[in-house]
Design a protein around this motif. Structure first.
Motif, PDB file in Angstrom:
ATOM      1  N   HIS A  28       0.826  -1.219   0.000  1.00  0.00           N
ATOM      2  CA  HIS A  28       0.000   0.000   0.000  1.00  0.00           C
ATOM      3  C   HIS A  28       0.862   1.272   0.000  1.00  0.00           C
ATOM      4  N   HIS A  48       0.879   4.557  -2.588  1.00  0.00           N
ATOM      5  CA  HIS A  48       0.792   6.001  -2.324  1.00  0.00           C
ATOM      6  C   HIS A  48       1.846   6.770  -3.122  1.00  0.00           C
ATOM      7  N   GLY A  73      -0.969   5.784   9.066  1.00  0.00           N
ATOM      8  CA  GLY A  73      -0.135   4.872   9.840  1.00  0.00           C
ATOM      9  C   GLY A  73       1.352   5.052   9.603  1.00  0.00           C
ATOM     10  N   GLY A  93      -0.491  11.492  10.270  1.00  0.00           N
ATOM     11  CA  GLY A  93      -1.953  11.373  10.198  1.00  0.00           C
ATOM     12  C   GLY A  93      -2.542  10.945  11.538  1.00  0.00           C
ATOM     13  N   PRO A  97     -12.483  11.897  10.324  1.00  0.00           N
ATOM     14  CA  PRO A  97     -11.036  11.809  10.539  1.00  0.00           C
ATOM     15  C   PRO A  97     -10.438  13.168  10.921  1.00  0.00           C
ATOM     16  N   GLY A 130       0.143  10.382   0.216  1.00  0.00           N
ATOM     17  CA  GLY A 130      -0.516   9.834   1.402  1.00  0.00           C
ATOM     18  C   GLY A 130      -1.591  10.814   1.864  1.00  0.00           C
TER      19      GLY A 130
HETATM   20  O1  KG4 Z   1      -3.439   7.584   3.174  1.00  0.00           O
HETATM   21  P1  KG4 Z   1      -4.687   7.548   3.945  1.00  0.00           P
HETATM   22  O2  KG4 Z   1      -5.986   7.878   3.231  1.00  0.00           O
HETATM   23  O3  KG4 Z   1      -4.877   6.166   4.658  1.00  0.00           O
HETATM   24  C1  KG4 Z   1      -3.792   5.463   5.200  1.00  0.00           C
HETATM   25  O4  KG4 Z   1      -3.118   4.747   4.431  1.00  0.00           O
HETATM   26  O5  KG4 Z   1      -3.555   5.667   6.411  1.00  0.00           O
HETATM   27  O6  KG4 Z   1      -4.465   8.572   5.166  1.00  0.00           O
HETATM   28  C2  KG4 Z   1      -5.402   8.784   6.154  1.00  0.00           C
HETATM   29  C3  KG4 Z   1      -4.845   9.830   7.097  1.00  0.00           C
HETATM   30  C4  KG4 Z   1      -5.721  10.075   8.325  1.00  0.00           C
HETATM   31  O7  KG4 Z   1      -4.897  10.064   9.470  1.00  0.00           O
HETATM   32  C5  KG4 Z   1      -6.297  11.448   8.075  1.00  0.00           C
HETATM   33  O8  KG4 Z   1      -6.569  12.187   9.257  1.00  0.00           O
HETATM   34  C6  KG4 Z   1      -5.196  12.095   7.266  1.00  0.00           C
HETATM   35  O9  KG4 Z   1      -4.725  11.085   6.416  1.00  0.00           O
HETATM   36  N1  KG4 Z   1      -5.707  13.210   6.443  1.00  0.00           N
HETATM   37  C7  KG4 Z   1      -5.319  14.484   6.614  1.00  0.00           C
HETATM   38  C8  KG4 Z   1      -6.101  15.255   5.715  1.00  0.00           C
HETATM   39  N2  KG4 Z   1      -6.925  14.406   5.027  1.00  0.00           N
HETATM   40  C9  KG4 Z   1      -6.656  13.153   5.486  1.00  0.00           C
HETATM   41  N3  KG4 Z   1      -4.414  15.028   7.441  1.00  0.00           N
HETATM   42  C10 KG4 Z   1      -4.261  16.366   7.388  1.00  0.00           C
HETATM   43  N4  KG4 Z   1      -4.990  17.178   6.585  1.00  0.00           N
HETATM   44  C11 KG4 Z   1      -5.906  16.673   5.727  1.00  0.00           C
HETATM   45  N5  KG4 Z   1      -6.611  17.466   4.948  1.00  0.00           N
END
Ligand code: KG4
Ligand code: ZN
Length: 330
Positions: A111, A115, A138, A164, A179, A266
């Motif tokens: 994964h 990204h 993560g 994140g 989130p 990501g």
């Molecule tokens: O890459 P992703 O969709 O899933 C994983 O592989 O983890 O990332 C999700 C993470 C979450 O922690 C979310 O809070 C963060 O990305 N995230 C953001 C934003 N949109 C999503 N963090 C900061 N600002 C954003 N706009």
């Protein structure tokens, strides 16, 4: 030009895509955010059940939209980790079924590589070598892709929370929803980013590792101390601190490697303040910046398909016994 059908179910997005080397023929993403929101985070069992229910529907939609005949596909790709084990297994079983019925190879995709490969989709002229800052729920990693688009060298990573994860945990402390990233970004718009000087851990040049757990604790202590805390100022100051660390570490990685291309991807890469600051610094320091559009920063199957295409292009071998690995790393 390889044509790949890909499946992504590592967390709370169910997605199926069909990609012909950087050309997206279809990319359907169904987010479960609404379902998990009331629990304040992703519930693994519920995520897996929803993938199971929705995958066949999304698969049909993706095939229809792509207007291809399934026999034209060169391979089926699927995310095998990192992620939630139940969620990964649903995607893997479904992908195995398709691969067997079509008599096509099954490609297990990391994964995290997906990204990074989102940048290949968005910028088809992007060539090696480049530094990649991977910032997801993560993971927070600085990688350098020198001679290979699939095998990076790790320059640094978080020693505790991912960026994140810090957004999600601080949003919970501030009680502004899940989130956390998008919630903090929204609240920050009306806040003063310089009101609180939160720590910028390990921002010093020589070290490319990250640490975000102290920052989260600083926010907690502040909330305990302040009688009438301004949530917008705290959110904005927190966001500014994370952004500063990510941007300056990525610049240090460029300086250390001597490279001039930076990929940022990501979920956290969809953060507007991070994008703004990276853009500003890339102009000041004259480096090339490649941040995929927001829809490709968060989880989607098109990036998994593109990663599989890069693997095919580099002649990677694909074992028959593909298994899910929730803790998969580079
Ligand atoms: O890459 P992703 O969709 O899933 C994983 O592989 O983890 O990332 C999700 C993470 C979450 O922690 C979310 O809070 C963060 O990305 N995230 C953001 C934003 N949109 C999503 N963090 C900061 N600002 C954003 N706009
Ligand atoms: Zn992800």
């Amino acid at each position: 030009m390889p044509l790949v059908l890909a499946i992504e179910t590592s967390c709370d997005e169910t997605s199926v895509a069909i990609v012909k080397d950087k050309e997206i023929l279809s990319n359907i993403v169904l987010s479960q955010i609404d379902i998990h929101q009331k629990f304040g985070g992703v519930v693994p069992e519920i995520a897996a059940r929803h993938h199971l229910k929705n995958l066949p529907i999304i698969y049909k939609q993706a095939v229809k939209e792509s207007q291809i005949n399934l026999s034209q596909i060169d391979a089926v790709a699927v995310t095998i980790g990192p992620g939630l084990v139940g969620a990964l297994l649903v995607g893997l079983s479904f992908a195995k079924g398709i691969a067997v019925s079509l008599k096509k190879p099954l490609i297990g995709v990391n994964h995290l590589l997906g990204h990074v490969c989102a940048a290949q989709l968005a910028f088809d002229f992007l060539t090696l070598p480049y530094v990649a800052l991977l910032v997801s729920g993560g993971h927070t990693e600085l990688l350098v892709f020198e001679n290979s688009a699939i095998k990076p060298r790790i320059l640094g990573r978080t020693l505790d929370d991912a960026a994140g994860e810090a957004f999600d945990k601080v949003a919970r402390l501030l009680n502004i929803g899940y989130p956390g990233g998008p919630a903090i970004e929204k609240v920050s718009k009306s806040g003063n980013p310089h009101k609180y000087n939160f720590p910028r851990a390990m921002i010093e040049r020589e070290n490319l590792d990250f640490s975000f757990s102290g920052l989260k604790t600083s926010v907690l202590y502040l909330l305990q101390k302040e009688k009438d805390p301004c949530i917008a100022d705290i959110a904005a100051s927190f966001q500014e601190s994370v952004v500063d660390v990510l941007v300056e570490k990525a610049i240090s990685a460029l300086q250390i490697t001597g490279l001039r291309k930076l990929v940022v991807s990501g979920g956290v890469a969809s953060n507007t303040r991070l994008r703004e600051k990276l853009n500003q610094r890339s102009k000041e320091l004259n480096f090339e910046l490649y941040i995929p559009p927001k829809a490709f920063c968060t989880d989607n199957a098109a990036m998994i398909a593109q990663a599989a295409i890069e693997m095919l292009n580099e002649g990677a071998s694909f074992p028959l016994n593909v298994t899910a690995d929730p803790a998969l790393s580079f």
